[in-house]
Design a protein around this motif. Structure first.
Motif, PDB file in Angstrom:
ATOM      1  N   GLU A 162      -2.653  -0.856  10.789  1.00 13.01           N
ATOM      2  CA  GLU A 162      -3.299  -1.683   9.771  1.00 13.01           C
ATOM      3  C   GLU A 162      -2.937  -1.257   8.354  1.00 13.01           C
ATOM      4  O   GLU A 162      -3.043  -2.056   7.417  1.00 13.01           O
ATOM      5  CB  GLU A 162      -4.822  -1.608   9.948  1.00 13.01           C
ATOM      6  N   GLU A 163      -2.485  -0.011   8.154  1.00 19.31           N
ATOM      7  CA  GLU A 163      -2.081   0.455   6.844  1.00 19.31           C
ATOM      8  C   GLU A 163      -0.578   0.324   6.611  1.00 19.31           C
ATOM      9  O   GLU A 163      -0.073   0.709   5.556  1.00 19.31           O
ATOM     10  CB  GLU A 163      -2.497   1.912   6.642  1.00 19.31           C
ATOM     11  N   GLY A 164       0.144  -0.203   7.588  1.00 26.54           N
ATOM     12  CA  GLY A 164       1.566  -0.429   7.415  1.00 26.54           C
ATOM     13  C   GLY A 164       2.451   0.719   7.827  1.00 26.54           C
ATOM     14  O   GLY A 164       3.664   0.680   7.605  1.00 26.54           O
ATOM     15  N   TRP A 165       1.884   1.785   8.446  1.00 25.87           N
ATOM     16  CA  TRP A 165       2.674   2.936   8.849  1.00 25.87           C
ATOM     17  C   TRP A 165       3.159   2.781  10.286  1.00 25.87           C
ATOM     18  O   TRP A 165       2.486   2.191  11.132  1.00 25.87           O
ATOM     19  CB  TRP A 165       1.858   4.223   8.726  1.00 25.87           C
ATOM     20  N   VAL A 166       4.317   3.356  10.554  1.00 19.27           N
ATOM     21  CA  VAL A 166       4.901   3.341  11.894  1.00 19.27           C
ATOM     22  C   VAL A 166       4.987   4.776  12.388  1.00 19.27           C
ATOM     23  O   VAL A 166       5.503   5.652  11.686  1.00 19.27           O
ATOM     24  CB  VAL A 166       6.305   2.701  11.886  1.00 19.27           C
ATOM     25  N   LYS A 167       4.460   5.028  13.572  1.00 18.69           N
ATOM     26  CA  LYS A 167       4.472   6.370  14.128  1.00 18.69           C
ATOM     27  C   LYS A 167       5.883   6.746  14.581  1.00 18.69           C
ATOM     28  O   LYS A 167       6.558   5.984  15.273  1.00 18.69           O
ATOM     29  CB  LYS A 167       3.512   6.464  15.322  1.00 18.69           C
ATOM     30  N   VAL A 168       6.358   7.940  14.166  1.00 16.51           N
ATOM     31  CA  VAL A 168       7.682   8.430  14.519  1.00 16.51           C
ATOM     32  C   VAL A 168       7.557   9.338  15.737  1.00 16.51           C
ATOM     33  O   VAL A 168       6.803  10.318  15.715  1.00 16.51           O
ATOM     34  CB  VAL A 168       8.332   9.189  13.346  1.00 16.51           C
ATOM     35  N   THR A 169       8.280   9.032  16.803  1.00 23.15           N
ATOM     36  CA  THR A 169       8.241   9.819  18.033  1.00 23.15           C
ATOM     37  C   THR A 169       9.522  10.634  18.168  1.00 23.15           C
ATOM     38  O   THR A 169      10.406  10.594  17.314  1.00 23.15           O
ATOM     39  CB  THR A 169       8.078   8.878  19.243  1.00 23.15           C
ATOM     40  N   ARG A 170       9.641  11.374  19.252  1.00 24.97           N
ATOM     41  CA  ARG A 170      10.831  12.193  19.477  1.00 24.97           C
ATOM     42  C   ARG A 170      12.083  11.343  19.669  1.00 24.97           C
ATOM     43  O   ARG A 170      13.192  11.784  19.412  1.00 24.97           O
ATOM     44  CB  ARG A 170      10.628  13.071  20.706  1.00 24.97           C
ATOM     45  N   LYS A 171      11.902  10.149  20.136  1.00 27.75           N
ATOM     46  CA  LYS A 171      13.043   9.269  20.344  1.00 27.75           C
ATOM     47  C   LYS A 171      13.569   8.689  19.041  1.00 27.75           C
ATOM     48  O   LYS A 171      14.577   8.009  19.027  1.00 27.75           O
ATOM     49  CB  LYS A 171      12.649   8.123  21.279  1.00 27.75           C
ATOM     50  N   GLY A 172      12.909   8.989  17.955  1.00 31.53           N
ATOM     51  CA  GLY A 172      13.358   8.445  16.675  1.00 31.53           C
ATOM     52  C   GLY A 172      12.542   7.228  16.277  1.00 31.53           C
ATOM     53  O   GLY A 172      11.826   6.627  17.067  1.00 31.53           O
ATOM     54  N   ARG A 173      12.683   6.868  15.042  1.00 33.08           N
ATOM     55  CA  ARG A 173      11.919   5.746  14.521  1.00 33.08           C
ATOM     56  C   ARG A 173      12.543   4.424  14.944  1.00 33.08           C
ATOM     57  O   ARG A 173      13.751   4.221  14.821  1.00 33.08           O
ATOM     58  CB  ARG A 173      11.858   5.825  12.999  1.00 33.08           C
ATOM     59  N   ARG A 174      11.705   3.574  15.453  1.00 31.03           N
ATOM     60  CA  ARG A 174      12.162   2.245  15.825  1.00 31.03           C
ATOM     61  C   ARG A 174      12.015   1.301  14.639  1.00 31.03           C
ATOM     62  O   ARG A 174      11.137   1.487  13.793  1.00 31.03           O
ATOM     63  CB  ARG A 174      11.328   1.720  17.003  1.00 31.03           C
ATOM     64  N   PRO A 175      12.840   0.287  14.547  1.00 30.47           N
ATOM     65  CA  PRO A 175      12.709  -0.654  13.425  1.00 30.47           C
ATOM     66  C   PRO A 175      11.365  -1.366  13.466  1.00 30.47           C
ATOM     67  O   PRO A 175      10.948  -1.858  14.509  1.00 30.47           O
ATOM     68  CB  PRO A 175      13.875  -1.630  13.646  1.00 30.47           C
ATOM     69  N   GLY A 176      10.685  -1.390  12.361  1.00 29.90           N
ATOM     70  CA  GLY A 176       9.384  -2.030  12.269  1.00 29.90           C
ATOM     71  C   GLY A 176       9.358  -3.042  11.137  1.00 29.90           C
ATOM     72  O   GLY A 176      10.340  -3.239  10.423  1.00 29.90           O
ATOM     73  N   LEU A 177       8.216  -3.675  10.997  1.00 30.61           N
ATOM     74  CA  LEU A 177       8.067  -4.678   9.953  1.00 30.61           C
ATOM     75  C   LEU A 177       7.883  -4.014   8.598  1.00 30.61           C
ATOM     76  O   LEU A 177       7.310  -2.928   8.490  1.00 30.61           O
ATOM     77  CB  LEU A 177       6.851  -5.568  10.265  1.00 30.61           C
ATOM     78  N   ALA A 178       8.384  -4.652   7.552  1.00 30.03           N
ATOM     79  CA  ALA A 178       8.252  -4.122   6.196  1.00 30.03           C
ATOM     80  C   ALA A 178       6.801  -4.221   5.741  1.00 30.03           C
ATOM     81  O   ALA A 178       6.080  -5.160   6.088  1.00 30.03           O
ATOM     82  CB  ALA A 178       9.160  -4.896   5.241  1.00 30.03           C
ATOM     83  N   ARG A 179       6.404  -3.232   4.956  1.00 32.68           N
ATOM     84  CA  ARG A 179       5.036  -3.240   4.458  1.00 32.68           C
ATOM     85  C   ARG A 179       4.870  -4.322   3.402  1.00 32.68           C
ATOM     86  O   ARG A 179       5.747  -4.537   2.573  1.00 32.68           O
ATOM     87  CB  ARG A 179       4.671  -1.876   3.878  1.00 32.68           C
ATOM     88  N   THR A 180       3.704  -4.923   3.400  1.00 29.90           N
ATOM     89  CA  THR A 180       3.421  -5.970   2.427  1.00 29.90           C
ATOM     90  C   THR A 180       3.040  -5.337   1.092  1.00 29.90           C
ATOM     91  O   THR A 180       2.785  -4.130   0.985  1.00 29.90           O
ATOM     92  CB  THR A 180       2.283  -6.859   2.926  1.00 29.90           C
ATOM     93  N   GLU A 181       2.979  -6.180   0.078  1.00 25.40           N
ATOM     94  CA  GLU A 181       2.642  -5.692  -1.258  1.00 25.40           C
ATOM     95  C   GLU A 181       1.215  -5.161  -1.304  1.00 25.40           C
ATOM     96  O   GLU A 181       0.924  -4.159  -1.976  1.00 25.40           O
ATOM     97  CB  GLU A 181       2.815  -6.827  -2.272  1.00 25.40           C
ATOM     98  N   ALA A 182       0.315  -5.807  -0.595  1.00 26.14           N
ATOM     99  CA  ALA A 182      -1.079  -5.349  -0.576  1.00 26.14           C
ATOM    100  C   ALA A 182      -1.191  -3.956   0.030  1.00 26.14           C
ATOM    101  O   ALA A 182      -1.939  -3.099  -0.460  1.00 26.14           O
ATOM    102  CB  ALA A 182      -1.949  -6.330   0.209  1.00 26.14           C
TER     103      ALA A 182
END
Length: 273
Positions: free
Chosen positions: A193-213
């Motif tokens: 809900e805050e726009g963060w993506v959890k990074v795991t051992r497999k590496g970061r997967r592509p996620g959605l860009a954070r909004t301006e809000a």
């Protein structure tokens, strides 16, 4: 409420209709049910439609759901009857009902919500006239009391191990599905809900860009953290300065006391008389 004698009448509260009932034909006293159409400002409870629901007060302890259904079936087919300690939201909707973990026996006088299958049931009740008290326990619809009621309550309190295990397995199955779904979201790089993506051992997967809000909220939170850190550092510096000043005053007083003692020793004289 004290029972009324046979043949007596009692004025109902404003907006309610008084319906006399008694336990059996042999009883000489009876109670009054106070009934009105259920209406609330916001129709949020789908289990109690306002155009098909009656609200009942002063339900005696011996009156059961089957007894109430028997009374109102003469007006229109009844869909459901719900008994509660006091008026309020539906307990079956607000809490997850479990046959083994939500056992509750209502005691004393209660309130009830009677839901008809058709809206015509409420209108039929408004023209419903009762000349003599309605008998709740009779031939074909007897109410158990005394030792027979205690035996039924005891039997209902006994736990069926197979049913309990099936209920626990069903609950754990739903829990495991929720955990697996949450884990899959984290692995797929779905932002929270805050726009963060959890990074795991497999590496970061592509996620959605954070909004301006979201960016604005994150920036404001970082500003508050920096301001709080600066304030804590200021108080720590102020505390160190006060300790230094206090130590300097103690040293100064110690030197003054040493000089006073030396002066007193120098002025001391021998006086035998």
């Amino acid at each position: 409420m004290a029972p009324a004698k046979e043949g007596s009448t009692l004025a109902a509260p404003a907006g309610y209709t008084a319906v006399p009932v008694k336990f059996s034909e042999e009883r000489r006293t009876h109670h009054y049910l106070y009934i009105k159409e259920h209406k609330v400002r916001e129709d949020l409870d789908q289990t109690r439609p306002q155009n098909r629901t009656l609200f009942v007060l002063n339900v005696p302890p011996y009156c059961t759901k089957e007894s109430l259904s028997q009374i109102f079936t003469s007006c229109s087919p009844v869909e459901s009857v719900e008994l509660q300690d006091k008026p309020g939201p539906s307990e079956t909707q607000s809490n997850s009902v479990s046959k083994h973990f939500s056992l509750r026996h209502l005691k004393g006088f209660k309130v009830a919500y009677v839901v008809f299958k058709h809206p015509s049931g409420v209108q039929a009740f408004k023209s419903f006239k009762v000349k003599k008290p309605i008998v709740l326990s009779g031939i074909g619809h007897s109410i158990k009391t005394g030792i027979n009621k205690w035996i039924d309550n005891y039997r209902a309190s006994l736990t069926d191990v197979a049913e309990l295990q099936a209920e626990v397995d069903e609950f754990m199955k739903g829990y495991d599905e929720r955990v697996a779904e949450e884990k899959a979201k984290q692995e797929e790089g779905v932002p929270d809900e805050e726009g963060w993506v959890k990074v795991t051992r497999k590496g970061r997967r592509p996620g959605l860009a954070r909004t301006e809000a979201v960016n604005i909220r994150v920036t404001e939170r970082e500003k508050r953290k920096r301001a709080q850190k600066e304030l804590l550092n200021f108080y720590a510096w102020q505390h160190r300065e006060s300790k230094r000043e206090h130590l300097a005053e103690l040293r100064k007083k110690f030197e003054e006391d040493k000089q006073k003692i030396a002066l007193m020793r120098a002025q001391r004289k021998f006086r035998p008389y």
